[in-house]
Write a protein that holds these residues in place. Structure first.
Motif, mmCIF file in Angstrom:
data_model
loop_
_atom_site.group_PDB
_atom_site.id
_atom_site.type_symbol
_atom_site.label_atom_id
_atom_site.label_comp_id
_atom_site.label_asym_id
_atom_site.label_seq_id
_atom_site.Cartn_x
_atom_site.Cartn_y
_atom_site.Cartn_z
ATOM 1 N N ILE A 303 -1.713 12.903 -10.577
ATOM 2 C CA ILE A 303 -1.532 11.812 -9.604
ATOM 3 C C ILE A 303 -2.865 11.135 -9.315
ATOM 4 O O ILE A 303 -2.951 9.897 -9.250
ATOM 5 C CB ILE A 303 -0.874 12.347 -8.319
ATOM 6 C CG1 ILE A 303 0.582 12.753 -8.595
ATOM 7 C CG2 ILE A 303 -0.921 11.285 -7.220
ATOM 8 C CD1 ILE A 303 1.253 13.470 -7.441
ATOM 9 N N ASP A 304 -3.928 11.931 -9.166
ATOM 10 C CA ASP A 304 -5.247 11.347 -8.906
ATOM 11 C C ASP A 304 -5.667 10.428 -10.052
ATOM 12 O O ASP A 304 -6.208 9.331 -9.828
ATOM 13 C CB ASP A 304 -6.285 12.448 -8.712
ATOM 14 C CG ASP A 304 -6.208 13.100 -7.333
ATOM 15 O OD1 ASP A 304 -5.556 12.509 -6.441
ATOM 16 O OD2 ASP A 304 -6.778 14.191 -7.162
ATOM 17 N N ALA A 305 -5.427 10.871 -11.288
ATOM 18 C CA ALA A 305 -5.791 10.045 -12.440
ATOM 19 C C ALA A 305 -4.958 8.763 -12.461
ATOM 20 O O ALA A 305 -5.465 7.680 -12.797
ATOM 21 C CB ALA A 305 -5.586 10.837 -13.738
ATOM 22 N N ALA A 306 -3.700 8.866 -12.071
ATOM 23 C CA ALA A 306 -2.820 7.686 -12.071
ATOM 24 C C ALA A 306 -3.193 6.701 -10.977
ATOM 25 O O ALA A 306 -2.867 5.512 -11.079
ATOM 26 C CB ALA A 306 -1.362 8.126 -11.918
ATOM 27 N N ARG A 307 -3.860 7.161 -9.950
ATOM 28 C CA ARG A 307 -4.309 6.253 -8.895
ATOM 29 C C ARG A 307 -5.476 5.379 -9.361
ATOM 30 O O ARG A 307 -5.772 4.359 -8.743
ATOM 31 C CB ARG A 307 -4.705 7.053 -7.653
ATOM 32 C CG ARG A 307 -3.496 7.621 -6.916
ATOM 33 C CD ARG A 307 -3.855 8.337 -5.634
ATOM 34 N NE ARG A 307 -2.649 8.697 -4.908
ATOM 35 C CZ ARG A 307 -2.384 9.910 -4.414
ATOM 36 N NH1 ARG A 307 -3.272 10.882 -4.560
ATOM 37 N NH2 ARG A 307 -1.255 10.156 -3.783
#
Length: 476
Positions: A303-307
């Motif tokens: 999720i952090d990478a997708a943000r």
């Protein structure tokens, strides 16, 4: 494993039950506890497609009402298993909610006019036969034998031959390069949405516009949704093969998938189905989940990478999207997924409306819906969908401990909730991984209305996860 070792064809199974000392009930229970196998070769696949005509329906239905019987006098399809399920338990929803980007089949000469005509979207431009080949690939990856049967018929109806279909399963080199790129994209999007890379999209963009790649993604996403709907509720194959079944109907008027296979294709293993090198020498193999479950730490990292990522497919300007979608929009910034769908002036709003109807379903509570969204997105490695589902749950009062329980042994949930989420996860993993026994356990713990809603929710989330990951939407 060989067919004879694990999954017996219907006739072989019947003979085994008659001549062996194994109680019939035990054998039936074993069959219900195992997923349907994956066919390795084309002849084995045709056997399973034909066998789908005798499939058992999973949801018990009440006797038809007087109103239904009257309606059936002018439209016999009112009493079909699938139509009754939707009218009884999902009023207002339609299968077209899944397939809004699949295109329309060419009209067969002398065929009656369709009962419902949907206005085509001028921005949906890709060829029907081409998108049906993508549907076939998605169904092959998912081992959805109901949908495979229908796509076989449709492709034969638009001019493909049995040899062409064998090539689609075993050797893409005979197809144009642009289609090969699209086939690879459809397979990966079906198998593991979160693993799509920019390179997968870039290869398609060598042959298609961004809007066309998005159209492909939405079409394949819908294919994945209907795979899960058909397999989830257990729809038997029509005896006539469906609307395009005439393409496999012989001179006797009888439909059969058991058509001859050219000698050179008889023993070739599929290059589309999920197989290991050792499977190539077999006829049928066990069907397993396509992805492993993520841990909480892995989900957080994803999720952090997708943000931090940038969308790789076109989003419509927010003001223009709001104008198009009208009262379907929400307060605050317009979600990126709505701006994606706004690329299509007719099909886009229809799909937004389909999601709205799903969210408004009364059978499942908001937290039950959020649990299903999270469960499916976790299995799909769908970072945008996961982030939204976590936000849904937190807005409903869920804590970090609740999320840990959901990802763990789920001891904080009731037995019925655990059974429902087991079905949701299995359907997300691969439509046929959800066994008859697993589905029956959840049905016994809930109700037909609940399970129909669960299957529909899983189908819509499977659709959502695929087009949002294809576009690499920035996670909220």
């Amino acid at each position: 494993m060989r067919l004879e070792q694990t999954f017996l064809r219907p006739l072989t199974l019947l003979l085994a039950l008659v001549t062996s000392s194994i109680p019939i009930g035990t054998a039936q229970a074993d069959e219900a506890a195992a997923p349907r196998p994956t066919p390795v070769t084309r002849p084995a696949m045709k056997q399973l497609l034909e066998g789908m005509k005798t499939r058992r329906e999973r949801i018990p239905l009440p006797e038809p009402s007087a109103a239904e019987i009257r309606a059936a006098e002018t439209d016999p399809t009112v009493l079909s298993y699938e139509n009754r399920l939707r009218s009884l338990y999902l009023p207002g929803t339609e299968l077209r909610g899944y397939l809004g980007f699949g295109g329309t089949a060419p009209k067969r000469p002398n065929a009656p006019a369709p009962k419902v005509v949907i206005e085509p979207d001028p921005a949906v431009t890709l060829d029907y036969g081409f998108k049906t080949r993508l549907f076939w690939i998605a169904s092959r990856v998912n081992n959805c034998q109901y949908c495979l049967g229908h796509q076989e018929s449709k492709l034969l109806a638009v001019g493909m031959t049995d040899d062409d279909l064998a090539h689609l399963d075993t050797d893409w080199s005979v197809f144009p390069e642009r289609e090969q790129a699209a086939f690879a994209f459809a397979r990966r999007l079906t198998l593991d949405p979160g693993s799509l890379k920019d390179a997968d999209i870039d290869r398609c963009l060598e042959h298609f516009t961004g809007e066309e790649v998005l159209e492909m993604a939405l079409s394949v996403a819908g294919n994945n949704a209907i795979n899960r709907w058909k397999e989830g509720i257990g729809v038997p194959q029509a005896g006539n093969g469906g609307n395009s079944g005439w393409a496999q109907t012989g001179v006797t008027g009888a439909h059969s998938y058991l058509t001859p296979t050219a000698e050179k294709f008889k023993s070739l293993a599929s290059a589309v189905a999920i197989l290991t090198p050792d499977d190539a020498a077999q006829e049928l193999v066990a069907t397993e989940a396509s992805t492993e479950l993520l841990s909480l730490a892995e989900m957080a990292r994803g999720i952090d990478a997708a943000r931090a990522r940038t969308p790789r497919l076109p989003l419509i300007d927010e003001a223009a999207a709001r104008t198009l979608l009208g009262n379907l929009t929400t307060e605050g910034p317009l979600p990126a997924w709505m701006r994606l769908l706004a690329n299509y002036p007719l099909a886009g709003p229809r799909m937004v409306k389909a999601f709205e109807l799903t969210a408004a379903a009364a059978e499942l509570t908001p937290i039950e819906q959020a649990h299903i969204h999270w469960t499916v997105a976790r299995r799909n490695r769908a970072w945008y969908g996961l982030a939204l589902a976590e936000s849904e749950m937190r807005a409903l009062g869920a804590t970090a401990a609740d999320l840990a329980d959901l990802a763990g042994d789920q001891s904080g949930l009731s037995a019925a909730e655990r059974a429902v989420l087991a079905v949701a996860d299995a359907l997300a993993a691969s439509p046929v991984v959800c066994t008859d026994a697993q589905f029956q356990e959840a049905l016994d713990a809930t109700s037909p209305a609940t399970l129909v809603s669960v299957v529909h929710e899983v189908a819509m989330q499977s659709l959502f996860d695929r087009f949002t990951e294809a576009a690499a939407l920035t996670a909220p």
